[in-house]
Design a protein around this motif. Structure first.
Motif, PDB file in Angstrom:
ATOM      1  N   ILE B   3     121.541  53.214 -95.276  1.00 10.42           N
ATOM      2  CA  ILE B   3     120.978  53.690 -96.537  1.00 10.42           C
ATOM      3  C   ILE B   3     122.119  54.318 -97.327  1.00 10.42           C
ATOM      4  O   ILE B   3     122.684  55.303 -96.926  1.00 10.42           O
ATOM      5  CB  ILE B   3     119.899  54.759 -96.296  1.00 10.42           C
ATOM      6  CG1 ILE B   3     118.806  54.212 -95.403  1.00 10.42           C
ATOM      7  CG2 ILE B   3     119.324  55.236 -97.617  1.00 10.42           C
ATOM      8  CD1 ILE B   3     117.981  53.136 -96.018  1.00 10.42           C
ATOM      9  N   TYR B   9     116.178  50.954-102.763  1.00  9.53           N
ATOM     10  CA  TYR B   9     114.984  51.189-101.976  1.00  9.53           C
ATOM     11  C   TYR B   9     114.174  49.916-101.900  1.00  9.53           C
ATOM     12  O   TYR B   9     114.379  48.991-102.668  1.00  9.53           O
ATOM     13  CB  TYR B   9     114.152  52.293-102.618  1.00  9.53           C
ATOM     14  CG  TYR B   9     114.952  53.530-102.847  1.00  9.53           C
ATOM     15  CD1 TYR B   9     115.136  54.013-104.137  1.00  9.53           C
ATOM     16  CD2 TYR B   9     115.558  54.198-101.798  1.00  9.53           C
ATOM     17  CE1 TYR B   9     115.883  55.146-104.361  1.00  9.53           C
ATOM     18  CE2 TYR B   9     116.315  55.325-102.022  1.00  9.53           C
ATOM     19  CZ  TYR B   9     116.476  55.793-103.298  1.00  9.53           C
ATOM     20  OH  TYR B   9     117.210  56.916-103.530  1.00  9.53           O
ATOM     21  N   ALA B  10     113.246  49.921-101.008  1.00 11.52           N
ATOM     22  CA  ALA B  10     112.358  48.762-100.891  1.00 11.52           C
ATOM     23  C   ALA B  10     111.703  48.530-102.233  1.00 11.52           C
ATOM     24  O   ALA B  10     111.286  49.471-102.892  1.00 11.52           O
ATOM     25  CB  ALA B  10     111.298  49.021 -99.840  1.00 11.52           C
ATOM     26  N   TYR B  12     109.408  48.071-105.313  1.00 11.07           N
ATOM     27  CA  TYR B  12     108.127  48.707-105.492  1.00 11.07           C
ATOM     28  C   TYR B  12     107.712  48.519-106.946  1.00 11.07           C
ATOM     29  O   TYR B  12     108.517  48.667-107.815  1.00 11.07           O
ATOM     30  CB  TYR B  12     108.225  50.189-105.154  1.00 11.07           C
ATOM     31  CG  TYR B  12     106.883  50.774-104.845  1.00 11.07           C
ATOM     32  CD1 TYR B  12     106.291  50.568-103.609  1.00 11.07           C
ATOM     33  CD2 TYR B  12     106.187  51.488-105.801  1.00 11.07           C
ATOM     34  CE1 TYR B  12     105.038  51.080-103.341  1.00 11.07           C
ATOM     35  CE2 TYR B  12     104.951  51.985-105.536  1.00 11.07           C
ATOM     36  CZ  TYR B  12     104.382  51.786-104.309  1.00 11.07           C
ATOM     37  OH  TYR B  12     103.138  52.268-104.030  1.00 11.07           O
ATOM     38  N   GLY B 158     110.372  53.199 -98.286  1.00 11.40           N
ATOM     39  CA  GLY B 158     111.053  53.268 -99.573  1.00 11.40           C
ATOM     40  C   GLY B 158     110.631  54.503-100.363  1.00 11.40           C
ATOM     41  O   GLY B 158     111.439  55.162-101.009  1.00 11.40           O
ATOM     42  N   ASP B 161     112.188  57.444 -98.812  1.00  9.38           N
ATOM     43  CA  ASP B 161     113.610  57.465 -99.180  1.00  9.38           C
ATOM     44  C   ASP B 161     113.778  58.168-100.513  1.00  9.38           C
ATOM     45  O   ASP B 161     114.678  58.989-100.704  1.00  9.38           O
ATOM     46  CB  ASP B 161     114.163  56.039 -99.313  1.00  9.38           C
ATOM     47  CG  ASP B 161     114.302  55.335 -97.980  1.00  9.38           C
ATOM     48  OD1 ASP B 161     114.508  54.110 -97.982  1.00  9.38           O
ATOM     49  OD2 ASP B 161     114.212  56.018 -96.939  1.00  9.38           O
ATOM     50  N   ARG B 162     112.905  57.834-101.455  1.00  9.62           N
ATOM     51  CA  ARG B 162     113.002  58.451-102.768  1.00  9.62           C
ATOM     52  C   ARG B 162     112.761  59.956-102.702  1.00  9.62           C
ATOM     53  O   ARG B 162     113.419  60.727-103.376  1.00  9.62           O
ATOM     54  CB  ARG B 162     112.006  57.815-103.735  1.00  9.62           C
ATOM     55  CG  ARG B 162     112.655  56.888-104.727  1.00  9.62           C
ATOM     56  CD  ARG B 162     111.630  56.188-105.565  1.00  9.62           C
ATOM     57  NE  ARG B 162     111.375  54.861-105.015  1.00  9.62           N
ATOM     58  CZ  ARG B 162     111.217  53.774-105.761  1.00  9.62           C
ATOM     59  NH1 ARG B 162     111.260  53.850-107.054  1.00  9.62           N
ATOM     60  NH2 ARG B 162     110.985  52.616-105.203  1.00  9.62           N
ATOM     61  N   THR B 202     102.019  46.400-102.752  1.00  9.18           N
ATOM     62  CA  THR B 202     103.019  46.591-101.709  1.00  9.18           C
ATOM     63  C   THR B 202     102.988  45.508-100.644  1.00  9.18           C
ATOM     64  O   THR B 202     103.834  45.469 -99.768  1.00  9.18           O
ATOM     65  CB  THR B 202     102.793  47.935-100.989  1.00  9.18           C
ATOM     66  OG1 THR B 202     101.448  47.956-100.485  1.00  9.18           O
ATOM     67  CG2 THR B 202     102.989  49.099-101.954  1.00  9.18           C
ATOM     68  N   GLY B 209     113.808  45.577 -97.853  1.00 14.90           N
ATOM     69  CA  GLY B 209     113.846  46.822 -97.118  1.00 14.90           C
ATOM     70  C   GLY B 209     113.821  46.624 -95.615  1.00 14.90           C
ATOM     71  O   GLY B 209     113.619  47.562 -94.862  1.00 14.90           O
TER      72      GLY B 209
END
Lengths: 446, 680, 283
Positions: B3, B9-10, B12, B158, B161-162, B202, B209
């Protein structure tokens, strides 16, 4: 009369302990001597009555197991085991062999924990001359730490099987709600070698302590099993040749009300006092002891003395403690998880009755059950209320040996005698017989 | 998977629409690619490789009646042939009888347990006289491989992660754990009834990701790499190129899942809609059910709240601090010295839902929800956030009443004809006609609607539709006058004129998740029978269902066989009473309100549907209100003189309402003072 | 023991009312730390484990058991005066415990039976929590209490901080430990969502439903849980029996148990009308 004065021979005196300490529960002790003769020896129980035999009415077997545990914080497993066996016996439930092994293992845990508590924390201070284990730790720290360590292993064993040492949660009709995880069993198994060693040292240690002199010959009652040292199962036997099924306690014994007490006393049906507990078990079941424990007992050479001097019960407890550690080790080594943690059952109406050997002695339950599997009436006979007659008789027998001592010391010796029984007073006050007077007619409930 | 700022990020979707972001091109260019095919027998090779690489493999396995995530040592640990059946508040395993490994939806655990563990040591504090030291606990995360990660979970990673890495302050413990976890995703080949990843954009297809993604076929897996690590791993696996047939079957399997899910929760404009409902009375209604037990937040793969605890020695000289999972539903969460900012359960639920679906967008740019459905399944009382969101903040395109079929022959002059199929006397003066050859609009009608029924030379009469069959409808009619007598006098194969279906209907959707109380008398049971049919057809969506039915005498009871059948089900409380008993009647005698005016149940959680003579309805409504039912949850159906049935002739007007067009079903709150008022 | 610390040790007392002794035993079960605790605190009164008695004053007094007799009711008032901090420990002291189930029964009937034999000790009409008699500074819940929480209370008194007792449902302990929900996955009746945590979610970990021995948590929505149990197939009387358990006398559990019919075995009036001390049969 002051505490240190020695009373004149033949004088009247009274020995009183308003609140017995280092016993479980609330009781007091009174000994009256008049003209050199003991006129009253009374263990008064003033623990508040808690009405357990009423609280289980209308409940199912699994609920009863949870409720009766709360009779005693030190021996909840004994109550759970007696109850579950009683109902399983009535409902015709056969548990799997591995489950039976787990139940014995659980009982081992209780013996280890309860006996370690009594030997080290409640009784040993009397032998070494301290008011408490905490005070004793000041001068005998290694002994106290050893006791705490053994007790901890007992608690760990119970927790692995039942979740927590006080009021474990997994005992259910037909078995357990879950069997222990292998990793948890391995964890406690790793401690048991050390526990066996410490228990062996404990036997030798307590055997080396000189007890006050006492010799009585009491009728002894315990369970006896064809193969095992009795915990969950066995026939009720006595030193006088009694031989009953575990549910048939009422055939030979009965409970009475005795004035001045919140507890019921038990006697044989022909009115005799009798003794339960480690003393009785060692006397009647020594040939069933685990070999390691039998060996340790033999080395002490005290088997006969244990039988007649209740002060030697500390040795009996230490021997049983060792036996429990050794058997627990064997049980874990031989354990294979059962296919199911518990088997199903169908309730039926009838009488569910059973006895098991609690650490303090034979514990008997009797439940009347209706066809929905709900209790309609209950009788719970703890060991301490059965021992009460013996305690008082022993006080009478023992009193002459302390009459010449200063008041305080004599009183302390009498209290020590009571403690030798490891009385569990909260248990003893299970029920207050409700005699409901209806226009002159007496009708006893339960 | 590394990362860092190079790795986005994944993917979205933005909250404005449901457009899917394209997978990052960097992955495609890095030599990821595929797809390859890995035979089922070789999945064990993958697991062995991962373990040889020093990774603990975390994957699905059956524990205590659920498919949860735990250490996997061999393929045998995986849940072969096992799937799940999930409903609000209910989960159980099912056996598929095959050897497939991933035909289940998600279980109670999510990868969050490893990237954001329940308990993490943070620091050790020491005090020695005046000096204090704080030693941050070292982060030594295990090397993991997360096997079987679903698209929704990738999105959740994801999102976290944010949360943990995307702002001005970062959580290094999280970063290290993420860095040390290889992600092997699995495309969903089945979904449960609680899944709604399609609505949240999703899934079900994993679009980025991951290091590897697998799609299961009967004979093996179609594999794609999503990172250099993934590509390296594939190079060591016994794979061959996937052929077109396999690729097609994989795509079809995933596409089918998406199709079965549909779009249960339209999210267009949800952020604004939800924030506009801060004062909705619905929050209090949810709070009646919500236990504030925090289960939803704990199974949620994105909830990230925590508390810090201290455990010190007896002197306070050495103290260990830990971060533990803690969530906004617990009592102490919003407490300060003066009290708690969110002491009421309704406030806590509002906080959670508005955060998840509205304010999260403001904070982090996406919804907080990935549509995995865990909160629906693992709520002990089965609160379904999809239903609650639709109730609190319905999509703008949806009208308060569900769209309904256009009535047939809806002008006063025209009629469609239908044919009587059978005639069934219910009592001395009540008969049910089953009519067929009806226009399909009737069959699509709703519970509580009525039809205008006519025979030439007689005035048309409004008759409630008392059952909706597959190709017939039932009309239950009392011979009250010449027109109704004429209709009842018809027999099979006779024809009859009908217009409809007309009027408003019982709001059955609103009753879902609530208790239902139905009170009726005499022929009033007729318009309620379709409602009972509908409730029974989906019985598990409702809580307690009670029917109170009064008739003049036992012989005047309608649908006696059905009453027995409903009562025999055991999950509908049927209570009957009569004004006058007859020999053989052993039930209660008295007015219908006596069946429940002393009952112990309370109506705070119920909806009531009432039909009968107006005086009976008035007494019933009074009794219901005293049992805790508020006027917005009591529904009545009114009968008035109707001629046109469509609000043009004025006969059925009461107050400002036309009973035929604005009713006949009304919420009591709609009627206000009209109901029960003399002269209305 | 050579005491280096100059500060005086805090005086601790442990007393019991009507109880099984299990909560006191939990102190003795802090095996590894017991001696350290005994060095940091002066245990001046602990009849179960020590013959050294003290009538106070106490810096911390731990009280186990329900107030069940007139003597105990008087005693607790006296003890409160002598204690700086009074902590009730366990379900009996906090809620009346298992013996409070007798409170559902008509006490006149029981009392009439008791006084038929005057040598019996009087019992009160109800077994009640300590907090109904005196102000309580802190409560530890559980049957028995959690050794961790007991330790935390002692440590926080020693250090001078607020005890960190989490106010949350048992569900949090279940999910933190990764235990699968017995209610959702196995259909068992479980009071976890409305019960205080502290036990480590023992019962679900052992695959049975929680029976509420730590008592109700704040704002326990018992009505909703009871409805869910009923929808799941429980009869009213099963629901009543479940809530009328170890902590059944606590406010929230008592009222929901009553709403579903109350516990079984409730003693009706046994003394018929007209008998001295009797009443009309209301049952």
């Amino acid at each position: 009369m002051t505490a240190t004065e020695v009373p004149a021979p033949g004088a009247d005196r009274e020995y009183k302990v308003g609140y017995l300490t280092r016993v479980e529960g609330e009781g007091s002790l009174v000994l009256q001597v008049r003209d050199g003769i003991v006129t009253e020896a009374r263990l008064k129980i003033f623990e508040a009555p808690r009405y357990f035999e009423r609280l289980v009415v209308g409940r199912t077997a699994d609920e009863v197991i949870d409720i009766v545990a709360r009779i005693c914080g030190i021996c909840p497993i004994a109550y759970q085991m007696t109850a579950v066996h009683a109902f399983e016996d009535l409902y015709g439930v056969e548990v799997l062999p591995a489950v039976r092994a787990l139940r014995r293992l659980l009982y081992c845990g209780e013996y280890i924990q309860s006996h370690a508590l009594h030997v080290f924390m409640l009784h040993a201070p009397d032998f070494l001359g301290y008011p408490s284990v905490i005070a004793m730790a000041g001068d005998h720290r290694p002994v106290v730490e050893q006791g705490l360590a053994i007790k901890k292993i007992g608690n760990q064993l119970i927790s692995v099987l039942g979740g927590r040492p006080v009021h474990p949660v997994s005992v259910r009709m037909g078995g357990f709600s879950r069997v222990p995880w292998r990793r948890d069993l391995d964890g406690v198994r790793a401690e048991l070698d050390r526990a066996v060693e410490m228990a062996q040292a404990t036997v030798a240690l307590v055997a080396s302590w000189d007890p006050p002199a006492l010799e009585t010959n009491r009728m002894l009652v315990a369970l006896r099993h064809p193969a095992e040292y009795p915990y969950n199962d066995g026939r009720i036997v006595s030193s006088d040749g009694l031989d009953l099924a575990p549910g048939a306690w009422g055939d030979a014994f009965e409970e009475h009300h005795v004035e001045g007490s919140n507890a019921l006393h038990a006697r044989t049906r022909d009115g005799r006092v009798y003794l339960l507990g480690p003393t009785a078990r060692i006397a009647l079941d020594a040939d069933r002891l685990h070999p390691i424990a039998a060996e340790a007992l033999a080395v002490t050479g005290l088997a006969d003395e244990i039988r007649v001097n209740v002060h030697r019960s500390i040795v009996a407890r230490a021997v049983e403690l060792l036996g429990a550690c050794a058997e627990a080790r064997d049980l874990i080594d031989g354990y294979r998880a059962p296919a199911e943690p518990k088997v199903p059952f169908t309730p039926r109406a009838g009488v569910a009755a059973w006895s098991t050997e609690a650490p303090r002695g034979l514990l008997h339950h009797r439940y009347e059950v209706n066809e929905d599997g709900r209790v309609t009436a209950a009788q719970i006979v703890p060991p301490t209320s059965q021992n009460q007659g013996a305690i008082e008789a022993d006080l009478v027998a023992f009193a002459p040996s302390v009459l010449d001592l200063p008041q305080a010391e004599a009183t302390q010796r009498l209290e020590m005698l009571v403690r030798a029984y490891d009385p569990c007073i909260s248990c003893a006050t299970h029920f207050l017989d409700l005699r409901i007077v209806e226009r002159g007619r007496r009708r006893t409930t339960a | 998977m590394v990362i860092d700022e190079r790795m986005p990020y994944a993917p979205y979707p933005s909250p404005i629409g449901t457009a899917v972001a394209a997978p990052p091109t960097r992955i495609a260019a890095s030599g990821g690619g595929g797809p390859w095919f890995l035979a089922s027998a070789n999945l064990g090779v993958l697991i062995d490789l991962l373990r040889e690489d020093g990774r603990t493999v975390i994957g699905p396995t059956v524990v205590d009646g659920a498919i949860t995530l735990a250490e996997i040592r061999a393929v045998d640990d995986l849940p072969a042939g096992i799937g799940d059946d999930q409903q609000p508040g209910k989960y159980h395993l099912v056996r598929h009888g095959d050897r497939r490994l991933f035909d289940y939806a998600v279980g109670p655990t999510s990868p969050k347990r490893w990237t954001f563990p329940p308990v993490v040591a943070i620091n050790v504090g020491r005090r020695d006289g005046r000096a204090v030291t704080f030693e941050t606990s070292s982060i030594d995360p295990p090397r993991l491989a997360l096997l079987g990660v679903r698209a929704c979970e990738l999105a959740a990673l994801g999102i976290q992660d944010r949360v943990f890495l995307g702002g001005p302050y970062t959580d290094e413990d999280y970063r290290e754990r993420r860095r040390n976890a290889l992600v092997i995703a699995v495309n969903c080949t089945s979904a449960s009834s609680t899944c709604f990843c399609t609505s949240m954009g999703t899934g079900p297809e994993a679009r980025g990701g991951y290091d590897l993604v697998l799609t299961e076929l009967d004979e093996g897996f179609v594999v794609r790499a999503g990172s250099p690590e993934g590509a390296d791993l594939v190079a060591r696996l016994p794979v061959r190129g996937a052929d077109a047939g396999q690729m097609l079957r994989a795509a079809e399997a995933v596409g089918k899942v998406a199709a079965t899910m549909g779009d249960p929760l339209p999210t267009a404009g949800l952020h604004d809609r939800l924030l506009a409902q801060f004062d909705s009375p619905h929050w209090a209604q949810i709070a009646e059910r919500c236990l504030s037990c925090a289960n939803c937040t704990m199974v949620c793969p994105t909830c990230f709240c925590s508390s810090v605890t201290q455990r010190s020695d007896l002197d306070g000289g050495v103290s260990t601090s830990e971060r533990v999972w803690d969530f906004c539903f617990t009592a102490g969460f919003a407490k300060v010295a003066g009290g708690s900012f969110r002491s009421r359960p309704r406030d806590r639920y509002r906080q959670w839902l508005t955060h998840k679906f509205a304010t999260w967008v403001d904070q982090f740019g996406t919804f907080g929800c990935v549509g995995c459905g865990r909160c629906v399944t693992w709520c002990p009382v089965g609160i379904d956030i999809r239903a609650e969101l639709l109730a609190i903040a319905p999509p703008l395109s949806a009208r308060p009443e569900p769209a309904r079929a256009k009535p047939v022959a809806a002008t006063p002059g025209s009629y469609a004809t239908a044919r009587i199929v059978s005639v069934r006397p219910e009592t001395d003066d009540v008969t049910t006609l089953t009519i067929g050859d009806v226009d399909s609009a009737f069959l699509a009608g709703e519970f509580g609607q009525f039809a205008m029924v006519a025979v030439p030379a007689f005035p048309p009469v409004p008759i409630s539709i008392s059952r909706f069959g597959r190709d017939t409808i039932d009309l239950t009619i009392r011979a009250a006058g010449p027109a109704t007598a004429a209709i009842i006098g018809l027999g099979p194969r006779d024809e009859i004129g009908v217009r409809g279906p007309l009027g408003t209907s019982w709001p059955i959707e609103r009753a879902m998740g609530h208790d239902v109380v139905i009170v009726t008398g005499g022929i009033g049971l007729a318009p309620l029978r379709p409602l009972l049919d509908g409730i029974i057809a989906r019985r598990d969506r409702f809580e307690t269902v009670r029917l109170f039915y009064g008739a003049r005498t036992p012989a005047d009871q309608l649908y006696r066989e059905e009453l027995r059948a409903w009562a025999a089900r055991g999950d509908v409380d049927v209570q009957l009473t009569v004004d006058r008993g007859t020999p053989g009647w052993t039930g209660p005698v008295g007015v219908v309100t006596q069946l429940f005016d002393q009952a112990t149940w309370e109506g705070q959680h119920a909806l009531a549907f009432v039909c009968g003579p107006e005086r009976m309805m008035e007494a019933t409504v009074d009794t219901l209100e005293s049992r805790g039912l508020s006027p917005d949850r009591i529904f009545v159906t009114l009968e008035r003189h109707m001629e046109c049935g469509i609000g043009l002739c004025g006969h059925c007007q009461t107050g400002g309402l036309f009973v035929c067009r604005d009713g006949p079903v009304f919420a009591l709150s709609q009627l206000g003072g009209i109901f029960g008022r003399e002269g209305m | 023991m050579s005491a280096v610390a100059a500060r005086p040790r805090l005086r601790v007392g442990i007393v019991k009312m009507a109880s099984c002794d299990g909560c006191q035993l939990t102190l003795l079960d802090l095996e590894d730390e017991l001696l350290a605790i005994a060095e940091r605190f002066e245990v001046v009164e602990f009849p179960e484990a020590s013959s050294s008695r003290s009538a106070g004053p106490y810096d911390v007094l731990l009280v186990e058991g329900a107030v069940s007799t007139p003597e105990q009711a008087a005693e607790i008032v006296e003890l409160r005066r002598k204690a700086k901090l009074l902590v009730s420990i366990g379900a009996c002291a906090s809620y009346g415990g298992i013996q409070a189930l007798r409170n559902w029964s008509d006490h006149d009937a029981i009392r009439a039976a008791v006084y038929a034999h005057p040598e019996y000790v009087e019992s009160l009409a109800a077994a009640t929590p300590v907090s109904e008699h005196v102000k309580v500074d802190a409560e530890l819940h559980g049957c028995p209490i959690s050794p961790e929480q007991l330790r935390e209370v002692l440590v926080s008194v020693a250090v001078g901080r607020r005890p960190q007792i989490r106010e949350e449902a048992v569900c949090l302990e279940c999910k933190r430990s990764g235990t699968v929900c017995v209610m959702v996955a196995e259909g068992m009746s479980c009071l976890g969502p409305v019960t205080q945590s502290g036990c480590g979610a023992l019962c679900p970990t052992f695959r049975r439903g929680c029976f509420g021995c730590f008592g109700p948590r704040e704002q326990a929505n018992t009505a909703s849980l009871a409805r869910a149990l009923k929808t799941g197939g429980c009869e009213d009387e099963e629901i009543a029996r479940l809530f009328a358990g170890i902590t059944g006398w606590s406010g929230p559990f008592r009222s929901i148990a009553a709403a579903y019919g109350g516990p079984p075995g409730v003693m009706p009036f046994a003394v018929p009308a007209g008998t001295e001390g009797g009443r009309d049969d209301r049952n």
